[in-house]
Scaffold this motif. Structure first.
Motif, PDB file in Angstrom:
ATOM      1  N   GLU A  83       1.236  -0.777   0.127  1.00  0.00           N
ATOM      2  CA  GLU A  83       0.070  -0.307  -0.008  1.00  0.00           C
ATOM      3  C   GLU A  83       0.836   1.421   0.233  1.00  0.00           C
ATOM      4  O   GLU A  83       0.613   2.213  -0.878  1.00  0.00           O
ATOM      5  N   GLU A  84       2.146   1.239   0.871  1.00  0.00           N
ATOM      6  CA  GLU A  84       2.777   1.988   0.765  1.00  0.00           C
ATOM      7  C   GLU A  84       3.310   2.653  -0.907  1.00  0.00           C
ATOM      8  O   GLU A  84       3.795   3.599  -1.580  1.00  0.00           O
ATOM      9  N   VAL A  85       3.339   1.491  -1.176  1.00  0.00           N
ATOM     10  CA  VAL A  85       4.039   1.828  -2.722  1.00  0.00           C
ATOM     11  C   VAL A  85       3.382   2.319  -4.238  1.00  0.00           C
ATOM     12  O   VAL A  85       3.104   3.303  -4.283  1.00  0.00           O
ATOM     13  N   THR A  86       1.535   1.808  -3.299  1.00  0.00           N
ATOM     14  CA  THR A  86       0.649   2.398  -4.198  1.00  0.00           C
ATOM     15  C   THR A  86       0.197   3.686  -4.230  1.00  0.00           C
ATOM     16  O   THR A  86       0.236   4.436  -4.289  1.00  0.00           O
ATOM     17  N   ASP A  87       0.589   3.877  -2.793  1.00  0.00           N
ATOM     18  CA  ASP A  87       0.392   5.489  -1.893  1.00  0.00           C
ATOM     19  C   ASP A  87       0.754   6.249  -3.120  1.00  0.00           C
ATOM     20  O   ASP A  87       0.850   7.370  -3.211  1.00  0.00           O
ATOM     21  N   MET A  88       2.136   6.334  -2.513  1.00  0.00           N
ATOM     22  CA  MET A  88       3.453   6.197  -3.646  1.00  0.00           C
ATOM     23  C   MET A  88       3.258   6.889  -5.267  1.00  0.00           C
ATOM     24  O   MET A  88       3.377   8.314  -6.105  1.00  0.00           O
ATOM     25  N   VAL A  89       2.996   5.738  -5.638  1.00  0.00           N
ATOM     26  CA  VAL A  89       2.232   6.004  -7.502  1.00  0.00           C
ATOM     27  C   VAL A  89       1.316   6.574  -7.537  1.00  0.00           C
ATOM     28  O   VAL A  89       1.524   7.747  -8.429  1.00  0.00           O
ATOM     29  N   GLY A  90       0.505   6.904  -6.713  1.00  0.00           N
ATOM     30  CA  GLY A  90      -0.876   7.733  -6.952  1.00  0.00           C
ATOM     31  C   GLY A  90      -0.203   9.291  -6.666  1.00  0.00           C
ATOM     32  O   GLY A  90      -0.539   9.771  -7.262  1.00  0.00           O
ATOM     33  N   GLU A  91       0.349   9.542  -5.365  1.00  0.00           N
ATOM     34  CA  GLU A  91       0.879  10.883  -5.076  1.00  0.00           C
ATOM     35  C   GLU A  91       1.874  11.881  -6.121  1.00  0.00           C
ATOM     36  O   GLU A  91       1.782  12.421  -6.442  1.00  0.00           O
ATOM     37  N   ILE A  92       2.390  10.429  -6.891  1.00  0.00           N
ATOM     38  CA  ILE A  92       3.303  10.692  -8.295  1.00  0.00           C
ATOM     39  C   ILE A  92       3.071  11.523  -9.591  1.00  0.00           C
ATOM     40  O   ILE A  92       3.227  11.683 -10.114  1.00  0.00           O
ATOM     41  N   THR A  93       1.369  10.349  -9.523  1.00  0.00           N
ATOM     42  CA  THR A  93       0.762  10.858 -10.836  1.00  0.00           C
ATOM     43  C   THR A  93      -0.084  12.227 -10.062  1.00  0.00           C
ATOM     44  O   THR A  93      -0.331  12.827 -11.517  1.00  0.00           O
ATOM     45  N   ASN A  94      -0.735  12.265  -8.874  1.00  0.00           N
ATOM     46  CA  ASN A  94      -1.415  13.962  -8.923  1.00  0.00           C
ATOM     47  C   ASN A  94      -0.343  14.887  -9.217  1.00  0.00           C
ATOM     48  O   ASN A  94      -1.258  16.189  -9.276  1.00  0.00           O
ATOM     49  N   MET A  95       0.991  14.157  -9.024  1.00  0.00           N
ATOM     50  CA  MET A  95       1.817  15.461  -9.025  1.00  0.00           C
ATOM     51  C   MET A  95       2.407  15.812 -10.050  1.00  0.00           C
ATOM     52  O   MET A  95       2.306  16.929 -11.256  1.00  0.00           O
ATOM     53  N   VAL A  96       2.846  14.754 -11.094  1.00  0.00           N
ATOM     54  CA  VAL A  96       3.055  15.202 -12.509  1.00  0.00           C
ATOM     55  C   VAL A  96       1.669  15.814 -13.034  1.00  0.00           C
ATOM     56  O   VAL A  96       1.595  16.505 -14.198  1.00  0.00           O
ATOM     57  N   ALA A  97       0.207  15.686 -13.133  1.00  0.00           N
ATOM     58  CA  ALA A  97      -1.032  15.601 -13.677  1.00  0.00           C
ATOM     59  C   ALA A  97      -1.311  17.424 -13.354  1.00  0.00           C
ATOM     60  O   ALA A  97      -1.287  18.223 -14.062  1.00  0.00           O
ATOM     61  N   GLY A  98      -0.755  17.534 -11.929  1.00  0.00           N
ATOM     62  CA  GLY A  98      -0.258  18.842 -11.620  1.00  0.00           C
ATOM     63  C   GLY A  98       0.437  19.690 -12.171  1.00  0.00           C
ATOM     64  O   GLY A  98       0.119  21.090 -12.313  1.00  0.00           O
ATOM     65  N   GLY A  99       1.736  19.946 -12.057  1.00  0.00           N
ATOM     66  CA  GLY A  99       2.417  20.103 -12.510  1.00  0.00           C
ATOM     67  C   GLY A  99       2.217  20.574 -13.679  1.00  0.00           C
ATOM     68  O   GLY A  99       2.769  21.486 -14.682  1.00  0.00           O
ATOM     69  N   ALA A 100       2.155  19.567 -14.665  1.00  0.00           N
ATOM     70  CA  ALA A 100       1.457  19.590 -16.435  1.00  0.00           C
ATOM     71  C   ALA A 100       0.270  20.600 -16.447  1.00  0.00           C
ATOM     72  O   ALA A 100      -0.134  21.579 -17.457  1.00  0.00           O
ATOM     73  N   LYS A 101      -1.002  20.391 -15.780  1.00  0.00           N
ATOM     74  CA  LYS A 101      -1.447  21.682 -15.524  1.00  0.00           C
ATOM     75  C   LYS A 101      -1.569  22.674 -15.237  1.00  0.00           C
ATOM     76  O   LYS A 101      -2.234  23.682 -15.918  1.00  0.00           O
ATOM     77  N   ASN A 102      -0.723  23.468 -14.281  1.00  0.00           N
ATOM     78  CA  ASN A 102       0.140  24.630 -14.345  1.00  0.00           C
ATOM     79  C   ASN A 102       0.785  25.049 -16.260  1.00  0.00           C
ATOM     80  O   ASN A 102       0.534  25.597 -16.173  1.00  0.00           O
ATOM     81  N   LEU A 103       1.868  23.883 -15.609  1.00  0.00           N
ATOM     82  CA  LEU A 103       2.065  24.628 -17.187  1.00  0.00           C
ATOM     83  C   LEU A 103       1.274  24.414 -18.497  1.00  0.00           C
ATOM     84  O   LEU A 103       1.368  25.140 -19.495  1.00  0.00           O
ATOM     85  N   LEU A 104       0.252  23.625 -18.545  1.00  0.00           N
ATOM     86  CA  LEU A 104      -0.920  24.015 -19.895  1.00  0.00           C
ATOM     87  C   LEU A 104      -1.758  24.597 -19.581  1.00  0.00           C
ATOM     88  O   LEU A 104      -2.038  25.509 -20.445  1.00  0.00           O
ATOM     89  N   GLY A 105      -1.976  25.079 -18.436  1.00  0.00           N
ATOM     90  CA  GLY A 105      -3.368  26.704 -18.194  1.00  0.00           C
ATOM     91  C   GLY A 105      -1.691  28.077 -18.355  1.00  0.00           C
ATOM     92  O   GLY A 105      -2.811  28.689 -18.659  1.00  0.00           O
ATOM     93  N   ASP A 106      -0.485  28.087 -18.017  1.00  0.00           N
ATOM     94  CA  ASP A 106       0.316  28.880 -19.360  1.00  0.00           C
ATOM     95  C   ASP A 106      -0.662  29.258 -20.362  1.00  0.00           C
ATOM     96  O   ASP A 106      -0.727  30.115 -20.984  1.00  0.00           O
ATOM     97  N   LYS A 107      -0.225  28.069 -21.811  1.00  0.00           N
ATOM     98  CA  LYS A 107      -0.696  27.808 -22.199  1.00  0.00           C
ATOM     99  C   LYS A 107      -2.334  28.204 -23.210  1.00  0.00           C
ATOM    100  O   LYS A 107      -2.825  27.837 -24.259  1.00  0.00           O
ATOM    101  N   GLY A 108      -2.896  28.809 -21.315  1.00  0.00           N
ATOM    102  CA  GLY A 108      -4.387  28.825 -22.220  1.00  0.00           C
ATOM    103  C   GLY A 108      -5.035  27.108 -22.480  1.00  0.00           C
ATOM    104  O   GLY A 108      -6.731  27.045 -22.795  1.00  0.00           O
ATOM    105  N   TYR A 109      -4.750  26.032 -22.111  1.00  0.00           N
ATOM    106  CA  TYR A 109      -5.086  24.600 -21.727  1.00  0.00           C
ATOM    107  C   TYR A 109      -5.570  24.417 -20.333  1.00  0.00           C
ATOM    108  O   TYR A 109      -4.669  24.173 -19.274  1.00  0.00           O
ATOM    109  N   GLU A 110      -7.452  24.373 -20.128  1.00  0.00           N
ATOM    110  CA  GLU A 110      -7.072  24.628 -18.521  1.00  0.00           C
ATOM    111  C   GLU A 110      -7.955  22.748 -18.183  1.00  0.00           C
ATOM    112  O   GLU A 110      -8.140  22.770 -19.667  1.00  0.00           O
ATOM    113  N   PHE A 111      -6.990  22.590 -17.189  1.00  0.00           N
ATOM    114  CA  PHE A 111      -8.266  21.331 -17.315  1.00  0.00           C
ATOM    115  C   PHE A 111      -8.185  21.485 -15.327  1.00  0.00           C
ATOM    116  O   PHE A 111      -7.490  21.618 -14.662  1.00  0.00           O
TER     117      PHE A 111
END
Lengths: 155, 155
Positions: A83-111
């Motif tokens: 469960e610790e590993v799956t928690d970590m993978v979930g958190e990484i997925t969240n962080m990667v999507a969040g980082g991309a969300k910020n970068l893409l939001g700057d370009k006008g693609y909001e999600f």
């Protein structure tokens, strides 16, 4: 949707693993997925919904790579994908999507992002079911491979 | 989030499989997932994002059940879990989330759906990583079992 659209996801993953786990991945060549299938042992998935589009992201890890990342973050190696590993993978997925969300939001693609889901199981495969092209990005490391896949409708 | 919140997902799945594939599932007892893990061979996942909450849905099928549903829809039985089967599981996931979206929208819970993702791999497990309780609903049939899992943040 063009191949450059995947770059914010790539840079976010490299940044997250380097910062959190001192682990450097070597990016391969991004490509539009036709028959290639990402196979791995543990995957994080997240849905994305915006006014212009909707889509999905997955990050698939070889078990060995996920365990190594975990060991470097916690100082102790898990015996298996627990469960610790799956928690970590979930958190990484969240962080990667969040980082991309910020970068893409700057370009006008909001999600907005849904909550992540983690799949574990030896050699499972992931298929994104959206109308747009599926972009796949392979990564290699000394401890196994990882793949990002991103797909958006109507972009 | 209470257990009744899962009912629109249950009724949608029963309705979709009965209408599309003349297949009746027998619902078990919905429960709040603690240690129980849904294990299956092919799963559809979809993210949901609304103004009040966000979450995720998964529908996990035994391989035998997925093949039977496919056979009843197309008149021909696939030899394995191929792209036609994963397309069907993605479409079922979309329809179940869409049906639940309508029913929950009538009660004031609005959300938009991301695009579905399908996982295939013998005996994989799914873990929803959200803050709220995870509701799990088992189903049985003559051809194997299915599970719905739903999780929403802050509801």
């Amino acid at each position: 949707m063009n191949v450059e659209f995947i770059n914010p996801f790539i840079s976010s993953l490299l940044n997250v693993l380097s910062t959190m786990a001192q682990t450097d991945l070597t990016p391969g060549k991004p490509n539009i997925k036709k028959t290639e299938v990402a196979v791995g042992d543990v995957s994080g998935l997240i849905g994305m919904v915006g006014p212009q589009t909707k889509g999905s992201l997955s990050i698939t890890f070889d078990g060995e790579l996920a365990m190594t990342v975990m060991e470097r973050m916690l100082g102790e190696r898990p015996e298996k994908i627990n469960e610790e590993v799956t928690d970590m993978v979930g958190e990484i997925t969240n962080m990667v999507a969040g980082g991309a969300k910020n970068l893409l939001g700057d370009k006008g693609y909001e999600f907005d992002m849904a909550t992540p889901v983690v799949v574990s199981g030896k050699d499972h495969t992931i298929t994104h079911k959206c109308d747009g092209p599926k972009l796949i990005m392979p990564f290699t490391s000394d401890f196994g491979s990882a793949h990002i896949e991103v797909c958006f409708d109507k972009l």
